[in-house]
Write a protein that holds these residues in place. Structure first.
Motif, PDB file in Angstrom:
ATOM      1  N   ILE A 262       3.073 -10.023  -4.764  1.00 50.31           N
ATOM      2  CA  ILE A 262       3.312  -8.584  -4.670  1.00 50.31           C
ATOM      3  C   ILE A 262       3.277  -7.947  -6.062  1.00 50.31           C
ATOM      4  O   ILE A 262       2.678  -6.884  -6.258  1.00 50.31           O
ATOM      5  CB  ILE A 262       4.667  -8.313  -3.984  1.00 50.31           C
ATOM      6  CG1 ILE A 262       4.597  -8.728  -2.502  1.00 50.31           C
ATOM      7  CG2 ILE A 262       5.061  -6.838  -4.114  1.00 50.31           C
ATOM      8  CD1 ILE A 262       5.935  -8.686  -1.788  1.00 50.31           C
ATOM      9  N   ALA A 263       3.916  -8.606  -7.043  1.00 49.43           N
ATOM     10  CA  ALA A 263       3.907  -8.085  -8.412  1.00 49.43           C
ATOM     11  C   ALA A 263       2.493  -8.070  -8.981  1.00 49.43           C
ATOM     12  O   ALA A 263       2.097  -7.118  -9.676  1.00 49.43           O
ATOM     13  CB  ALA A 263       4.821  -8.927  -9.294  1.00 49.43           C
ATOM     14  N   ASN A 264       1.727  -9.117  -8.685  1.00 51.38           N
ATOM     15  CA  ASN A 264       0.348  -9.191  -9.160  1.00 51.38           C
ATOM     16  C   ASN A 264      -0.488  -8.041  -8.592  1.00 51.38           C
ATOM     17  O   ASN A 264      -1.267  -7.406  -9.309  1.00 51.38           O
ATOM     18  CB  ASN A 264      -0.258 -10.532  -8.751  1.00 51.38           C
ATOM     19  CG  ASN A 264      -1.657 -10.725  -9.306  1.00 51.38           C
ATOM     20  OD1 ASN A 264      -1.851 -10.905 -10.499  1.00 51.38           O
ATOM     21  ND2 ASN A 264      -2.654 -10.676  -8.427  1.00 51.38           N
ATOM     22  N   ASN A 265      -0.316  -7.771  -7.290  1.00 53.97           N
ATOM     23  CA  ASN A 265      -1.054  -6.678  -6.660  1.00 53.97           C
ATOM     24  C   ASN A 265      -0.636  -5.328  -7.236  1.00 53.97           C
ATOM     25  O   ASN A 265      -1.463  -4.415  -7.395  1.00 53.97           O
ATOM     26  CB  ASN A 265      -0.831  -6.686  -5.146  1.00 53.97           C
ATOM     27  CG  ASN A 265      -1.655  -7.759  -4.447  1.00 53.97           C
ATOM     28  OD1 ASN A 265      -2.499  -8.393  -5.064  1.00 53.97           O
ATOM     29  ND2 ASN A 265      -1.398  -7.967  -3.170  1.00 53.97           N
ATOM     30  N   LYS A 266       0.650  -5.196  -7.551  1.00 55.87           N
ATOM     31  CA  LYS A 266       1.136  -3.954  -8.145  1.00 55.87           C
ATOM     32  C   LYS A 266       0.482  -3.730  -9.508  1.00 55.87           C
ATOM     33  O   LYS A 266       0.055  -2.612  -9.826  1.00 55.87           O
ATOM     34  CB  LYS A 266       2.661  -4.020  -8.299  1.00 55.87           C
ATOM     35  CG  LYS A 266       3.279  -2.780  -8.932  1.00 55.87           C
ATOM     36  CD  LYS A 266       3.116  -1.554  -8.049  1.00 55.87           C
ATOM     37  CE  LYS A 266       3.842  -0.361  -8.604  1.00 55.87           C
ATOM     38  NZ  LYS A 266       3.675   0.849  -7.760  1.00 55.87           N
ATOM     39  N   ASN A 267       0.388  -4.791 -10.297  1.00 56.38           N
ATOM     40  CA  ASN A 267      -0.270  -4.681 -11.600  1.00 56.38           C
ATOM     41  C   ASN A 267      -1.743  -4.321 -11.454  1.00 56.38           C
ATOM     42  O   ASN A 267      -2.261  -3.488 -12.203  1.00 56.38           O
ATOM     43  CB  ASN A 267      -0.115  -5.992 -12.374  1.00 56.38           C
ATOM     44  CG  ASN A 267       1.224  -6.105 -13.076  1.00 56.38           C
ATOM     45  OD1 ASN A 267       1.632  -5.209 -13.794  1.00 56.38           O
ATOM     46  ND2 ASN A 267       1.925  -7.205 -12.862  1.00 56.38           N
ATOM     47  N   ASP A 268      -2.426  -4.945 -10.498  1.00 55.11           N
ATOM     48  CA  ASP A 268      -3.836  -4.626 -10.270  1.00 55.11           C
ATOM     49  C   ASP A 268      -4.006  -3.157  -9.880  1.00 55.11           C
ATOM     50  O   ASP A 268      -4.933  -2.469 -10.331  1.00 55.11           O
ATOM     51  CB  ASP A 268      -4.405  -5.514  -9.166  1.00 55.11           C
ATOM     52  CG  ASP A 268      -4.759  -6.908  -9.652  1.00 55.11           C
ATOM     53  OD1 ASP A 268      -4.930  -7.079 -10.871  1.00 55.11           O
ATOM     54  OD2 ASP A 268      -4.857  -7.830  -8.822  1.00 55.11           O
ATOM     55  N   GLU A 269      -3.090  -2.689  -9.051  1.00 51.95           N
ATOM     56  CA  GLU A 269      -3.145  -1.293  -8.597  1.00 51.95           C
ATOM     57  C   GLU A 269      -2.974  -0.337  -9.778  1.00 51.95           C
ATOM     58  O   GLU A 269      -3.705   0.659  -9.900  1.00 51.95           O
ATOM     59  CB  GLU A 269      -2.054  -1.051  -7.563  1.00 51.95           C
ATOM     60  CG  GLU A 269      -1.951   0.389  -7.071  1.00 51.95           C
ATOM     61  CD  GLU A 269      -0.754   0.598  -6.161  1.00 51.95           C
ATOM     62  OE1 GLU A 269      -0.308   1.763  -6.043  1.00 51.95           O
ATOM     63  OE2 GLU A 269      -0.252  -0.378  -5.569  1.00 51.95           O
ATOM     64  N   LEU A 270      -2.017  -0.646 -10.660  1.00 47.03           N
ATOM     65  CA  LEU A 270      -1.753   0.237 -11.802  1.00 47.03           C
ATOM     66  C   LEU A 270      -2.851   0.161 -12.849  1.00 47.03           C
ATOM     67  O   LEU A 270      -3.189   1.174 -13.479  1.00 47.03           O
ATOM     68  CB  LEU A 270      -0.406  -0.134 -12.431  1.00 47.03           C
ATOM     69  CG  LEU A 270       0.836   0.152 -11.582  1.00 47.03           C
ATOM     70  CD1 LEU A 270       2.074  -0.429 -12.232  1.00 47.03           C
ATOM     71  CD2 LEU A 270       1.016   1.653 -11.374  1.00 47.03           C
ATOM     72  N   LEU A 271      -3.399  -1.031 -13.044  1.00 48.41           N
ATOM     73  CA  LEU A 271      -4.439  -1.212 -14.051  1.00 48.41           C
ATOM     74  C   LEU A 271      -5.782  -0.672 -13.563  1.00 48.41           C
ATOM     75  O   LEU A 271      -6.595  -0.194 -14.349  1.00 48.41           O
ATOM     76  CB  LEU A 271      -4.595  -2.684 -14.419  1.00 48.41           C
ATOM     77  CG  LEU A 271      -3.498  -3.296 -15.277  1.00 48.41           C
ATOM     78  CD1 LEU A 271      -3.624  -4.812 -15.287  1.00 48.41           C
ATOM     79  CD2 LEU A 271      -3.566  -2.738 -16.701  1.00 48.41           C
ATOM     80  N   GLY A 272      -6.020  -0.791 -12.253  1.00 49.59           N
ATOM     81  CA  GLY A 272      -7.325  -0.438 -11.713  1.00 49.59           C
ATOM     82  C   GLY A 272      -8.247  -1.630 -11.770  1.00 49.59           C
ATOM     83  O   GLY A 272      -8.330  -2.314 -12.784  1.00 49.59           O
TER      84      GLY A 272
END
Length: 276
Positions: A262-272
């Motif tokens: 979940i944290a990894n996906n959140k980072n991907d979402e914020l980074l693009g």
């Protein structure tokens, strides 16, 4: 950007940042969030010495280069037309800045991260050389070291979040390796409040004289970012004597695979993850 370039950038966000526990736990510095992010990026590029260089007696690979546009894309930094000058200024700041490092005999010495920096506006390439005095803390780390994926810190906004994450992750992993193989075990770490402020270089900041202000602006902000974005969860509580807070007790827990996902996906979402 073609598919191969895109995949290379996404892969680079997961490169490992590795530092000795000593440089994490025994150093004091006042680096901005951008400077700490650049340090983590540089550490993620460190690689073993080439066989041919080792045969020539070269002990460490200290020289690295990277495209500034790649750095920005990996770190999710928007190209505002000024990224070259901003990166140039950032690298100069790191070249000029130093930090205190406590040695094994208890003495403190001043060291810097970068020995030299060269940038080229035409090619967009930055060349850096790591200060050779840091080599023992960054290369051939066989034990007693911190490691984490670069992506864990790329979306942090507070300079204290990165510093506390590295500190707490370092103590967590060190204690786990000493006591048990159970990565999910709760680890506690208690530190004198004055010593914690000293490590964060805020001991002379009047705003943080009162624990309530330090808690609200440093600890709670860092806790939120660490718990949302990284591979560990942290909790803290003041240790008081009378009405005065003398220590801070941290609880550090490695997240479950699902929580890390979940944290990894959140980072991907914020980074693009999609580039033009």
């Amino acid at each position: 950007m073609d598919i191969d370039e895109r995949e290379a950038l996404l892969k680079a966000r997961n490169y490992i940042v590795a530092k000795s526990n000593q440089i994490v736990q025994k150093s004091r510095y006042d680096f901005s969030m951008a400077e700490q992010r650049m340090i983590a990026y540089i550490c993620s590029k460190i690689k073993p010495i080439e066989v041919i260089d080792k045969a020539k007696g070269v002990p460490f690979q200290l020289d690295y280069e990277f495209r500034i546009i790649d750095y920005c894309r990996i770190c999710g930094i928007e190209d505002n037309g000024r990224v070259y000058e901003e990166c140039k200024s950032l690298l100069k700041g790191l070249r000029d800045k130093s930090m205190w490092l406590t040695l094994e005999d208890g003495s403190e010495t001043v060291v810097g991260w970068l020995d030299r920096v060269t940038t080229n506006k035409r090619s967009g390439i930055a060349k850096i050389r790591i200060d050779d005095r840091l080599a023992p803390y960054l290369f051939d780390l066989k034990s007693k070291f911190l490691s984490y994926g670069l992506k864990n810190i790329l979306n942090m906004k507070s300079q204290y979040s990165i510093r506390l994450y590295e500190l707490l992750k370092s103590y967590h992993d060190m204690r786990i390796s000493q006591t048990t193989k159970n990565q999910m075990q709760k680890i506690s770490w208690t530190i004198e409040l004055d010593e914690l402020k000293k490590k964060l270089m805020v001991e002379n900041v009047k705003t943080y004289d009162n624990f309530a202000g330090f808690k609200r602006r440093v600890l709670e902000v860092s806790q939120k970012e660490i718990n949302e974005l990284t591979d560990i969860s942290i909790y803290f509580e003041p240790v008081t004597k009378g009405r005065k807070t003398e220590k801070v007790k941290f609880i550090i827990i490695m997240k479950s695979p699902m929580e890390r996902y979940i944290a990894n996906n959140k980072n991907d979402e914020l980074l693009g993850v999609d580039f033009d």
